[in-house]
Design an enzyme around this catalytic site. Structure first.
Site, mmCIF file in Angstrom:
data_model
loop_
_atom_site.group_PDB
_atom_site.id
_atom_site.type_symbol
_atom_site.label_atom_id
_atom_site.label_comp_id
_atom_site.label_asym_id
_atom_site.label_seq_id
_atom_site.Cartn_x
_atom_site.Cartn_y
_atom_site.Cartn_z
ATOM 1 N N HIS A 293 -1.296 -1.367 -4.246
ATOM 2 C CA HIS A 293 -2.558 -1.000 -3.592
ATOM 3 C C HIS A 293 -2.571 0.520 -3.415
ATOM 4 C CE1 HIS A 293 -6.060 -1.834 -1.025
ATOM 5 N NE2 HIS A 293 -5.588 -0.919 -0.200
ATOM 6 N N MET B 159 -12.094 4.501 -0.607
ATOM 7 C CA MET B 159 -12.712 4.757 0.708
ATOM 8 C C MET B 159 -13.413 6.101 0.605
ATOM 9 S SD MET B 159 -9.585 3.366 3.043
ATOM 10 C CE MET B 159 -8.396 3.597 1.730
ATOM 11 N N ASP C 266 -6.640 -6.189 4.530
ATOM 12 C CA ASP C 266 -5.999 -4.871 4.495
ATOM 13 C C ASP C 266 -6.013 -4.255 5.878
ATOM 14 O OD1 ASP C 266 -5.101 -2.320 3.867
ATOM 15 O OD2 ASP C 266 -6.831 -1.794 2.614
ATOM 16 N N MET D 271 -8.978 8.312 -0.244
ATOM 17 C CA MET D 271 -9.801 8.717 0.915
ATOM 18 C C MET D 271 -10.383 10.100 0.659
ATOM 19 S SD MET D 271 -7.273 7.616 3.985
ATOM 20 C CE MET D 271 -6.481 6.006 3.998
ATOM 21 N N SER E 74 0.857 -1.184 0.000
ATOM 22 C CA SER E 74 0.000 0.000 0.000
ATOM 23 C C SER E 74 0.892 1.232 0.000
ATOM 24 C CB SER E 74 -0.885 0.019 1.249
ATOM 25 O OG SER E 74 -1.376 1.334 1.432
ATOM 26 N N ASP F 2 -4.665 3.687 -2.075
ATOM 27 C CA ASP F 2 -5.728 4.063 -1.132
ATOM 28 C C ASP F 2 -6.262 5.462 -1.403
ATOM 29 O OD1 ASP F 2 -6.009 1.836 0.747
ATOM 30 O OD2 ASP F 2 -3.893 2.228 1.196
ATOM 31 N N MET G 199 -11.461 -5.451 5.629
ATOM 32 C CA MET G 199 -10.648 -4.499 6.387
ATOM 33 C C MET G 199 -10.336 -5.095 7.760
ATOM 34 S SD MET G 199 -9.977 -1.954 4.490
ATOM 35 C CE MET G 199 -8.986 -1.191 5.781
ATOM 36 N N GLY H 263 -8.722 4.408 7.102
ATOM 37 C CA GLY H 263 -8.426 5.836 7.228
ATOM 38 C C GLY H 263 -6.952 6.136 7.463
ATOM 39 N N HIS I 287 -8.382 1.232 -3.945
ATOM 40 C CA HIS I 287 -9.284 1.006 -2.807
ATOM 41 C C HIS I 287 -9.986 2.331 -2.530
ATOM 42 C CE1 HIS I 287 -9.532 -0.028 1.795
ATOM 43 N NE2 HIS I 287 -10.722 0.050 1.214
HETATM 44 C C1 DX5 Z 1 -6.125 1.899 5.622
HETATM 45 C C2 DX5 Z 1 -5.754 1.531 4.208
HETATM 46 C C3 DX5 Z 1 -4.666 0.552 4.149
HETATM 47 C C4 DX5 Z 1 -3.373 1.006 4.785
HETATM 48 C C5 DX5 Z 1 -2.732 -0.226 5.363
HETATM 49 O O1 DX5 Z 1 -7.285 2.624 5.634
HETATM 50 O O2 DX5 Z 1 -6.869 0.997 3.502
HETATM 51 O O3 DX5 Z 1 -4.441 0.082 2.819
HETATM 52 O O4 DX5 Z 1 -2.475 1.641 3.926
HETATM 53 O O5 DX5 Z 1 -1.612 0.168 6.068
HETATM 54 P P1 DX5 Z 1 -0.896 -0.788 7.103
HETATM 55 O O6 DX5 Z 1 -0.433 -1.989 6.349
HETATM 56 O O7 DX5 Z 1 0.235 0.050 7.610
HETATM 57 O O8 DX5 Z 1 -1.898 -1.140 8.174
HETATM 58 ZN ZN ZN Z 2 -6.436 -0.028 1.544
#
Ligand code: DX5
Ligand code: ZN
Length: 221
Positions: free
Chosen positions: A35, A70, A177, A39, A10, A37, A139, A144, A68
């Site tokens: 990956h 969010m 994740d 947000m 990620s 992310d 998750m 977040g 992903h």
């Molecule tokens: C969190 C994200 C994850 C995050 C995971 O909301 O969706 O993809 O980057 O990070 P780690 O592996 O550090 O928990």
């Molecule tokens: Zn993610």
């Protein structure tokens, strides 16, 4: 059971000032996917990166880009993300009223469709809609932020979801994740996950190739 195991760094935990270099390094280190992310500050209490960054990332890697989302109203953004170069889109069940419709919309754009589920959300709607999707994203932290601890109850959720898919003969990818590290990936794989997102677990390690190799060995052990 032999599954197709994939390690998905990620980039939320990458150094954004050197993002191209970080992605090239995890690609050379054996990552299977990137990956990405996204947000929106509404669905989750944080903001991250979006379409222009994904487009730039697309230009510098051959790896599949796994976005992903969010975000609220994800259906508004499916087309721009696929046009920017996303290979798969994960939308959250908590913000999707019509799951088959969103899966069909993603497939019509030529991308893989995944349905993501937060730790407190009952899995029934996800399971009912599973035949429409290519992947389920469980998750294992509250979304977040990177760097949180794995929520132990996630193991039971993964087991339940994998057992239900197996019972119905559905060979979806099951992605996990949040809080995935080399020291818990084996347990998570045994619970049924086969696609492992890891942000701080990879980018927080000095040797990306060594940690990805170790994670893969642990997952397949
Ligand atoms: C969190 C994200 C994850 C995050 C995971 O909301 O969706 O993809 O980057 O990070 P780690 O592996 O550090 O928990
Ligand atoms: Zn993610």
């Amino acid at each position: 059971m032999t599954r197709n195991y994939k390690i998905a760094p990620s980039i939320l935990s990458a150094d954004f000032a050197r993002l191209g270099d970080e992605i090239r390094r995890v690609e050379a280190a054996g990552a299977d996917l990137i990956h990405f992310d996204v947000m929106d500050g509404h669905f989750v209490p944080n903001l991250s990166i979006g379409i222009p960054v994904l487009k730039s990332v697309r230009a510098i890697t051959r790896l599949p880009l796994d976005a992903h989302l969010m975000i609220e109203h994800p259906e508004r953004y499916l087309k721009p993300f696929v046009e920017a170069g996303a290979d798969s889109l994960s939308v959250h069940v908590e913000v999707c009223a019509d799951l088959p419709a969103v899966a069909a919309a993603i497939h019509a754009l030529g991308a893989r469709a995944a349905i993501a589920i937060n730790p407190e959300t009952p899995p029934d709607r996800v399971l009912a809609a599973a035949p429409h999707f290519d992947m389920i994203l469980v998750m294992s932290v509250h979304p977040g932020f990177g760097g949180q601890s794995f929520i132990p109850d996630s193991l039971a959720r993964l087991r339940l979801i994998r057992a239900d898919l197996d019972r119905r003969g559905l060979a979806l990818d099951l992605q996990v994740d949040g809080g995935i590290k080399a020291d818990n990936i084996a347990e998570v794989a045994r619970a049924g996950a086969n696609v492992f997102v890891s942000g701080s677990g990879i980018f927080g390690h000095p040797d990306y190739a060594a940690i990805i190799r170790r994670m893969r060995q642990q997952a397949t052990a």
